[in-house]
Scaffold this active site. Structure first.
Site, PDB file in Angstrom:
ATOM      1  N   ASP A 235      -7.879  -3.301   6.156  1.00 58.40           N
ATOM      2  CA  ASP A 235      -8.702  -2.111   6.257  1.00 58.40           C
ATOM      3  C   ASP A 235      -8.283  -1.076   7.293  1.00 58.40           C
ATOM      4  O   ASP A 235      -8.485   0.239   7.075  1.00 58.40           O
ATOM      5  CB  ASP A 235     -10.078  -2.401   6.814  1.00 58.40           C
ATOM      6  CG  ASP A 235     -10.781  -3.263   6.009  1.00 58.40           C
ATOM      7  OD1 ASP A 235     -10.752  -2.987   4.530  1.00 58.40           O
ATOM      8  OD2 ASP A 235     -11.960  -4.036   6.203  1.00 58.40           O
ATOM      9  N   ASP A 263     -13.695  -4.614  14.955  1.00 57.83           N
ATOM     10  CA  ASP A 263     -14.500  -5.425  13.826  1.00 57.83           C
ATOM     11  C   ASP A 263     -14.585  -6.657  14.202  1.00 57.83           C
ATOM     12  O   ASP A 263     -13.684  -7.308  14.255  1.00 57.83           O
ATOM     13  CB  ASP A 263     -14.312  -4.801  12.423  1.00 57.83           C
ATOM     14  CG  ASP A 263     -14.593  -3.530  12.140  1.00 57.83           C
ATOM     15  OD1 ASP A 263     -14.869  -2.675  13.199  1.00 57.83           O
ATOM     16  OD2 ASP A 263     -14.236  -3.227  10.869  1.00 57.83           O
ATOM     17  N   ARG A 315     -21.566   4.022  15.673  1.00 59.20           N
ATOM     18  CA  ARG A 315     -21.376   2.587  15.597  1.00 59.20           C
ATOM     19  C   ARG A 315     -20.685   2.162  16.916  1.00 59.20           C
ATOM     20  O   ARG A 315     -19.268   1.697  17.138  1.00 59.20           O
ATOM     21  CB  ARG A 315     -20.379   2.316  14.531  1.00 59.20           C
ATOM     22  CG  ARG A 315     -21.021   2.350  12.978  1.00 59.20           C
ATOM     23  CD  ARG A 315     -20.211   1.422  12.070  1.00 59.20           C
ATOM     24  NE  ARG A 315     -20.648   1.619  10.738  1.00 59.20           N
ATOM     25  CZ  ARG A 315     -20.272   1.201   9.724  1.00 59.20           C
ATOM     26  NH1 ARG A 315     -19.114   0.609   9.825  1.00 59.20           N
ATOM     27  NH2 ARG A 315     -21.102   1.225   8.443  1.00 59.20           N
TER      28      ARG A 315
END
Length: 518
Positions: A235, A263, A315
């Protein structure tokens, strides 16, 4: 008047002298790291390593010599930043007051807090010195490279011989029981792939600049001495934690990556993310794979003492399932929201400082994603002792009893009023051992009397900014904080303009290590 100034200067000199004497008094006598006398076992094959790689060093003093950090004479001091000791930050106070930290690097493993406090990294192994910043062969990495170090099957404490920028061709797949320790040098992983922590345990990443990570993949990549395999497209996260446990991410500077900065997904747990400086990014942290992936209900993550800085959008973190302790962080920028989630996560927010943006429609700290009010009203989200500035507000929900947050509590929160001190040194540190030039020391002492008459908060900020400026360090953040207290303070205004000048910056460091001027 001249006598009065002399007395003030003398008093200031005594204060500085007392400070350094206190630091010296706190130094622990030198201890040699114990290295296991027996070779460790290869976890995947059961074979014992008889011969160590040439970069795995037994004696930590040899490592100190290799990275040019031995003590040169009795006047040398650590350039760790003014007020680096006794700040109230339990991680920093655990190791930064030790002048000989570079001879006892592995003691850092005893300083972890929160849910990731048991991460030992490579504490029980040998040192590995990275000497080569290249990444030319991801299947057969060259000894001396970071990739060659992290794939080994034995515990290793990885350090760097010099400043370097590492551009990875493919994601850096780490093996268990590794510490990447960037203290003492300026190390960046930038402009290519970044770090993957997948199905492993006991990882510490400390003191690294990670930025401009890109999507890579569709290639063969080695993950251990005995295995390499096909990797699909990654990613582009700065740090991706996948199905792993006992992870500690501390004192890193992260920005501007293709996907997330950090993440943690697929059942990862026992994680602490602390003292990081995060800037210039959209989706900063994702905790939890998807609403339907219920294995993430075991996830426990501590997010503490981080500075969420300029250019961030959302986030910080975004949570699914699991238990999240968000404690004593400094939120100075967001565009959409700061803390969000879905799928009934438990979020325990304590002692943070939230500075809302100017946009009147973005004042809310929290966001429930993809759920209706009748559903999220049952989720346990609380704000306790948080400081809300510029109209910021936190929408609480669920139970108010302490027992409801027992699994989302990992350390005692400190008052939000001290967050600026707790997070001041967030990000990768410049921990060099250098001689303090007598002229610079004199300049620093001369600045001290100018701050004596000011009210405490302004005094502290201007004092520290002046000290950094005299050492030719960046002090922009202190100046800005002081000017928020007193926008008309002439000495701070003058100092602020001085430190913004390009000529004031150190010229031997890469430009990406400096804060962006606003």
């Amino acid at each position: 008047m001249a006598v009065s100034r002399s007395l003030l200067a003398l008093s200031a000199s005594l204060v500085v002298l007392a400070f350094f004497v206190c630091v010296n008094a706190s130094t622990i006598a030198h201890e040699t790291e114990e290295i296991k006398s027996q070779s460790p076992t290869n976890s995947s094959t059961g074979e014992k390593y008889v011969a160590w790689n040439e970069h795995a060093v037994e004696n930590p003093e040899e490592v100190a010599a290799l990275v040019d950090m031995t003590i040169r004479n009795s006047t040398e001091r650590r350039k760790l930043g003014f007020f680096s000791c006794a700040t109230g930050n339990p991680i920093d106070d655990c190791w930064r007051c030790d002048r000989n930290w570079h001879l006892r690097r592995k003691r850092l493993a005893n300083c972890a807090i929160g849910f990731g406090r048991n991460a030992v990294g490579g504490r029980d192994g040998r040192y590995y010195v990275v000497t080569d910043p290249s990444d030319n062969d991801v299947v057969n990495p060259r000894p001396g490279t970071l990739r060659h170090a992290v794939i080994q099957d034995r515990p290793l404490w990885i350090v760097f011989k010099r400043d370097m920028v590492i551009t990875l061709k493919q994601e850096l797949i780490m093996n268990s029981f590794k510490t990447i320790d960037g203290r003492g040098v300026n190390v960046a992983i930038a402009g290519g792939a970044c770090i993957t922590i997948q199905y492993v345990t006991n990882i510490i990443i400390h003191g690294i600049n990670i930025h401009d990570c890109r999507r890579t993949g569709n290639a063969m990549v080695r993950s251990s001495p005995s295995h390499y395999g096909w990797r699909t497209m990654a990613d582009g996260d700065a740090i991706s934690i996948f199905g792993s446990s006992h992870i500690w991410i501390d004192h890193n500077s992260l920005s501007n990556c293709a996907d997330g900065l950090i993440d943690a997904i697929m059942g990862s747990t026992a994680i602490t993310i602390s003292n990081n400086y995060l800037t210039h990014h959209n989706e900063v942290m994702l905790m939890g794979h998807s609403d339907s992936y219920t294995r993430d209900k075991v996830m426990q993550v501590t997010i503490a003492y981080n500075h969420f800085g300029e250019g961030l959008i959302q986030r910080m973190p975004r949570c699914r399932h699991g238990y999240f302790h968000v404690v004593n962080n400094d939120y100075t920028h967001w565009v959409m929201y700061a803390i969000g989630g879905s799928a009934n996560p438990t979020i325990n927010s304590q002692g943070n400082r939230f500075l809302a943006p100017a946009n009147p429609f973005a004042k809310e700290v929290t966001k429930r994603v993809g759920s209706w009010q009748g559903e999220w009203k049952q989720w346990n989200w609380r704000s306790q002792g948080d400081l809300m500035l510029n109209g910021a507000y936190f929408t609480k929900s669920g139970a108010a009893t302490p027992a409801s947050y027992a699994r989302a509590s990992s350390l005692g929160a400190k008052p939000s009023s001290v967050v600026s001190m707790l997070t001041y040194s967030s990000g990768a540190l410049k921990c060099r051992i250098v001689l303090m030039d007598d002229r610079k020391e004199t300049q620093a002492i001369e600045e001290l009397p100018k701050a004596i008459a000011f009210k405490p908060d302004l005094q502290l900020l201007h004092l520290r900014a002046a000290f950094f400026a005299s050492m030719r360090e960046t002090s922009i953040r202190d100046c800005e904080a002081a000017l928020n207290l007193d926008p008309c303070h002439k000495d701070t205004i003058k100092l602020y303009h001085k430190v913004r000048e390009p000529s004031h910056r150190q010229t031997h460091l890469p430009s990406y290590l400096y804060p962006k001027l606003r």
